[in-house]
Design an enzyme around this catalytic site. Sequence first.
Site, PDB file in Angstrom:
ATOM      1  N   HIS A   1      37.179  42.767 -23.627  1.00 57.03           N
ATOM      2  CA  HIS A   1      36.997  42.352 -22.307  1.00 57.03           C
ATOM      3  C   HIS A   1      38.194  42.728 -21.552  1.00 57.03           C
ATOM      4  O   HIS A   1      39.003  42.039 -21.194  1.00 57.03           O
ATOM      5  CB  HIS A   1      37.037  40.918 -22.204  1.00 57.03           C
TER       6      HIS A   1
ATOM      7  N   HIS B   1      38.730  45.705 -18.106  1.00 51.87           N
ATOM      8  CA  HIS B   1      38.143  46.487 -16.978  1.00 51.87           C
ATOM      9  C   HIS B   1      39.139  47.492 -16.876  1.00 51.87           C
ATOM     10  O   HIS B   1      40.201  47.211 -16.482  1.00 51.87           O
ATOM     11  CB  HIS B   1      37.882  45.645 -15.954  1.00 51.87           C
TER      12      HIS B   1
ATOM     13  N   HIS C   1      29.032  39.031 -18.023  1.00 53.68           N
ATOM     14  CA  HIS C   1      29.731  37.985 -17.566  1.00 53.68           C
ATOM     15  C   HIS C   1      28.714  37.167 -17.335  1.00 53.68           C
ATOM     16  O   HIS C   1      27.909  37.079 -16.486  1.00 53.68           O
ATOM     17  CB  HIS C   1      30.422  38.539 -16.157  1.00 53.68           C
TER      18      HIS C   1
ATOM     19  N   GLU D   1      31.631  32.219 -15.741  1.00 51.07           N
ATOM     20  CA  GLU D   1      33.254  32.111 -15.330  1.00 51.07           C
ATOM     21  C   GLU D   1      33.338  31.163 -14.163  1.00 51.07           C
ATOM     22  O   GLU D   1      34.246  30.120 -14.474  1.00 51.07           O
ATOM     23  CB  GLU D   1      33.791  33.657 -14.932  1.00 51.07           C
TER      24      GLU D   1
ATOM     25  N   ASP E   1      41.231  41.055 -19.563  1.00 53.84           N
ATOM     26  CA  ASP E   1      40.373  41.233 -18.541  1.00 53.84           C
ATOM     27  C   ASP E   1      40.764  42.201 -17.393  1.00 53.84           C
ATOM     28  O   ASP E   1      40.266  43.464 -17.387  1.00 53.84           O
ATOM     29  CB  ASP E   1      40.370  39.865 -17.712  1.00 53.84           C
ATOM     30  N   ASP E   2      41.835  41.865 -16.598  1.00 56.82           N
ATOM     31  CA  ASP E   2      42.450  42.951 -15.589  1.00 56.82           C
ATOM     32  C   ASP E   2      43.938  42.838 -15.576  1.00 56.82           C
ATOM     33  O   ASP E   2      44.549  42.040 -14.847  1.00 56.82           O
ATOM     34  CB  ASP E   2      41.917  42.461 -14.160  1.00 56.82           C
TER      35      ASP E   2
HETATM   36  N1  HPA Z   1      35.000  38.835 -13.200  1.00 55.09           N
HETATM   37  C1  HPA Z   1      34.008  39.316 -12.698  1.00 55.09           C
HETATM   38  N2  HPA Z   1      33.871  40.791 -12.330  1.00 55.09           N
HETATM   39  C2  HPA Z   1      35.066  41.292 -12.470  1.00 55.09           C
HETATM   40  C3  HPA Z   1      36.217  40.682 -13.257  1.00 55.09           C
HETATM   41  C4  HPA Z   1      36.028  39.404 -13.382  1.00 55.09           C
HETATM   42  O1  HPA Z   1      36.932  38.823 -14.175  1.00 55.09           O
HETATM   43  N3  HPA Z   1      37.055  41.659 -13.416  1.00 55.09           N
HETATM   44  C5  HPA Z   1      36.614  42.759 -12.880  1.00 55.09           C
HETATM   45  N4  HPA Z   1      35.402  42.858 -12.338  1.00 55.09           N
HETATM   46 ZN    ZN Z   2      35.874  40.485 -16.794  1.00 56.63          ZN
END
Ligand code: HPA
Ligand code: ZN
Length: 367
Positions: free
Chosen positions: A19, A21, A214, A217, A301-302
Amino acid sequence: MCQTALHPFLEALPKCEHHMHIEGSLEPELLFELAAKNGIALPAPSAGEGGDPAYASIDALRKRYEAFTGLDDFLGYYYIAMSALVDAADFERLGLAYFRKAAAQNVRHAEVFFDPQAHSVRGVKLSTVVEGIQAARERAERELGITSVLIMCVLRHLPPAEGVALFEEARDAGYFSGMLGGIGLDSSEKPFPPALWTELYGAAKAAGVRRTAHAGEEGPAQYIVDSLDMLDAQRIDHGLRSVLAGDERVTEALLERLVEQKIMLTLCPLSNVRLRCLESVRDFPLRKLLDRGVRFSINSDDPAYFGGYILENYCALQDAFGLSVREWESIAKGAVMGSWCSDRRKAEIFMEIEAVAGEWSVGLGDQ
Ligand code: HPA
Ligand code: ZN
């Protein structure tokens, strides 16, 4: 770095990431550099209309990343930053920068998301993005020994028909016979429920393409259930709400189903804290996941936005929960089992994990 005796073990532990991006690994330094190279105007660093003082400097931008108010606040910065990515060489550079960091943290297999619609709205073609990232993946495998899967995400804040058109473009270009390993669904979660995406996921399933999404969240646990029921998603990105206290009528049955069907949750603790889904890492439901036998992996994630790459996520959990070598071994193995790589590759990484855990459990007396 965590403050525990296990830190060198956590560094050495072979890891799988599912996970991440790739655009979320665009560090402010590279963002400013690529914007200058490509003549892309970032928001003016003034407080007035259209301006944002966060763009005054690399440090100011990093500081702003520490103060996201939620998913949509983060996404605003995420989409602005990726406007600096223009040609295939930019995507290759971005990908290589990530793979090098990942290799330094002993990531052995990485499954990486990208957001083509955020590039096509700026006139950057799907082929440019895919070919640039593919070049980085090939170098990562050759030079760093990291295998990878590239997962094409559809943005849920855009019309579903555009997502279907993107899928058909990728399918008709033959990208799913080698370069792309699946589809995903990301961007703002509420108010874009899974029911909007049945056509896209139906088309992917019919074409034999793997599917993740996703869910849960910021959105409710019911979105996780619906992603499984309506989209036939094979794993869930985040899925945090299935393990948090909330609507127990939904979460109890959901948890049982996740365990029974071995559906993997790709969890991202530092992201959850930065986006205020959790108050602190101590609130991450790690013990419940382990006790209930849910399959999960720990991910970044990011990483350019949320305070760290995969190892920093492992470390944050270790600081909060003080797991043993054997518990980490089982987390690392669960991540291998949920990966979309060949059985042979899984067996290789499994053996690497056993070797490292064996060595350290002796050295650390399995603390
Ligand atoms: N959630 C949803 N979209 C996203 C995320 C995330 O954490 N990171 C990049 N796009
Ligand atoms: Zn994500």
